[in-house]
Motif scaffolding. Structure first.
Motif, short mmCIF file in Angstrom:
data_model
loop_
_atom_site.label_atom_id
_atom_site.label_comp_id
_atom_site.label_asym_id
_atom_site.label_seq_id
_atom_site.Cartn_x
_atom_site.Cartn_y
_atom_site.Cartn_z
N ARG A 126 0.84 -1.21 0.00
CA ARG A 126 0.00 0.00 0.00
C ARG A 126 0.87 1.25 0.00
O ARG A 126 0.56 2.23 -0.67
N GLU A 127 1.97 1.22 0.76
CA GLU A 127 2.86 2.38 0.81
C GLU A 127 3.53 2.61 -0.55
O GLU A 127 3.69 3.75 -0.99
N LEU A 128 3.90 1.53 -1.22
CA LEU A 128 4.47 1.67 -2.56
C LEU A 128 3.45 2.27 -3.51
O LEU A 128 3.77 3.12 -4.35
N ALA A 129 2.20 1.82 -3.39
CA ALA A 129 1.15 2.37 -4.25
C ALA A 129 0.97 3.86 -3.97
O ALA A 129 0.75 4.65 -4.89
N ASP A 130 1.12 4.26 -2.70
CA ASP A 130 0.97 5.68 -2.36
C ASP A 130 2.04 6.53 -3.02
O ASP A 130 1.80 7.68 -3.38
N VAL A 131 3.25 5.99 -3.16
CA VAL A 131 4.32 6.75 -3.82
C VAL A 131 3.90 7.11 -5.24
O VAL A 131 4.13 8.22 -5.72
N HIS A 132 3.24 6.17 -5.92
CA HIS A 132 2.84 6.41 -7.30
C HIS A 132 1.48 7.09 -7.42
O HIS A 132 1.28 7.94 -8.28
N ALA A 133 0.56 6.71 -6.54
CA ALA A 133 -0.80 7.24 -6.68
C ALA A 133 -0.99 8.56 -5.96
O ALA A 133 -1.94 9.29 -6.24
N GLY A 134 -0.10 8.89 -5.02
CA GLY A 134 -0.23 10.15 -4.33
C GLY A 134 -1.37 10.17 -3.33
O GLY A 134 -1.79 11.24 -2.89
N SER A 135 -1.88 8.98 -2.98
CA SER A 135 -2.97 8.88 -2.02
C SER A 135 -4.09 9.82 -2.45
O SER A 135 -4.49 9.83 -3.60
N ASP A 136 -4.60 10.64 -1.52
CA ASP A 136 -5.70 11.55 -1.87
C ASP A 136 -5.21 12.97 -2.15
O ASP A 136 -6.02 13.84 -2.50
N ALA A 137 -3.92 13.21 -2.00
CA ALA A 137 -3.42 14.58 -2.09
C ALA A 137 -3.65 15.18 -3.47
O ALA A 137 -4.09 16.33 -3.60
N VAL A 138 -3.34 14.42 -4.50
CA VAL A 138 -3.46 14.94 -5.86
C VAL A 138 -4.93 15.14 -6.24
O VAL A 138 -5.31 16.19 -6.77
N THR A 139 -5.74 14.15 -5.95
CA THR A 139 -7.17 14.26 -6.28
C THR A 139 -7.80 15.43 -5.54
O THR A 139 -8.57 16.21 -6.12
N GLY A 140 -7.48 15.57 -4.26
CA GLY A 140 -8.05 16.66 -3.47
C GLY A 140 -7.66 18.03 -4.00
O GLY A 140 -8.50 18.95 -4.06
N ALA A 141 -6.40 18.17 -4.39
CA ALA A 141 -5.95 19.47 -4.91
C ALA A 141 -6.64 19.79 -6.24
O ALA A 141 -7.06 20.94 -6.47
N TRP A 142 -6.77 18.79 -7.10
CA TRP A 142 -7.44 19.04 -8.38
C TRP A 142 -8.92 19.36 -8.17
O TRP A 142 -9.49 20.22 -8.85
N ARG A 143 -9.57 18.69 -7.23
CA ARG A 143 -10.98 19.00 -6.95
C ARG A 143 -11.13 20.47 -6.55
O ARG A 143 -12.06 21.15 -6.97
N GLU A 144 -10.21 20.92 -5.70
CA GLU A 144 -10.27 22.30 -5.25
C GLU A 144 -10.05 23.27 -6.40
O GLU A 144 -10.73 24.30 -6.51
N LEU A 145 -9.11 22.96 -7.27
CA LEU A 145 -8.84 23.84 -8.41
C LEU A 145 -10.01 23.89 -9.38
O LEU A 145 -10.32 24.95 -9.94
#
Length: 201
Positions: A126-145
């Motif tokens: 799961r941690e390896l996947a987070d390195v590539h997927a960015g967890s929720d950080a990327v999705t959350g930032a794009w939603r806000e934008l």
């Protein structure tokens, strides 16, 4: 009873385990993940091969311990880079920079090579996947934008962000200059953001 090189049995165990992890990392950095064998790491540390299993259950577990040494600090550093930034655009750029900085420091290709070589605990996967997927950080930032609702291109923009950083990982693995790679990825990501929402968002 075996002679111990520490004040207590527990300290001896911890010292030998740390030496095994150090040796495993040295072996894999120089020879690749496939070079890690029970015989190789036992020889590096100077213990009998069967003694290895007093400290780890398997070579895969030892491989996982090497990853555990690097991945949590990686993820914590990226979280710290993003934390406290109110502006979503800046969070996206900080997330990308944080991951590229850690890849340059730790060696992205080397770590991913370890992960591909054998079985790993689910938490590490799961941690390896987070390195590539960015967890929720990327999705959350794009939603806000992008504003209210669920724009049709949200998933595409998130994927593009990941792919730009993955491209940076690949160039770092190929030996390109870390500063130039980071600058290029950040410029490309900023261009994507500006093209979609404008430079003032």
């Amino acid at each position: 009873m075996p002679r111990i090189a520490a004040p207590t049995v527990q300290e001896h165990h911890e010292r030998v385990l740390a030496a095994l992890i150090d040796a495993a990392e040295t072996i894999m950095r120089s020879g690749g993940p496939g070079a890690l064998t029970a015989a190789a790491v036992s020889r590096e540390v100077g213990i009998a091969r069967n003694s290895l299993y007093s400290y780890v259950r398997s070579v895969d577990e030892l491989r996982g311990l090497v990853l555990t040494r690097h991945l949590p600090p990686w993820l914590a550093a990226v979280d710290a880079a993003v934390a406290g930034r109110d502006d979503a655009r800046e969070r996206l750029l900080a997330w990308a920079r944080g991951n590229l900085d850690q890849a340059a420091r730790s060696g992205h290709g080397w770590l991913m090579g370890i992960a591909r070589e054998g079985a790993l605990p689910e938490q590490l996967r799961r941690e390896l996947a987070d390195v590539h997927a960015g967890s929720d950080a990327v999705t959350g930032a794009w939603r806000e934008l992008l504003g209210p609702g669920r724009p049709a291109d949200l998933a595409l923009l998130v994927a593009m962000t990941h792919q730009l950083v993955d491209a940076g990982f690949a160039r770092l693995d190929a030996g390109d200059d870390a500063g130039a790679v980071t600058e290029g990825v950040l410029a490309a990501l900023a261009a994507v953001i500006d093209a979609r929402v404008g430079p003032d968002r």
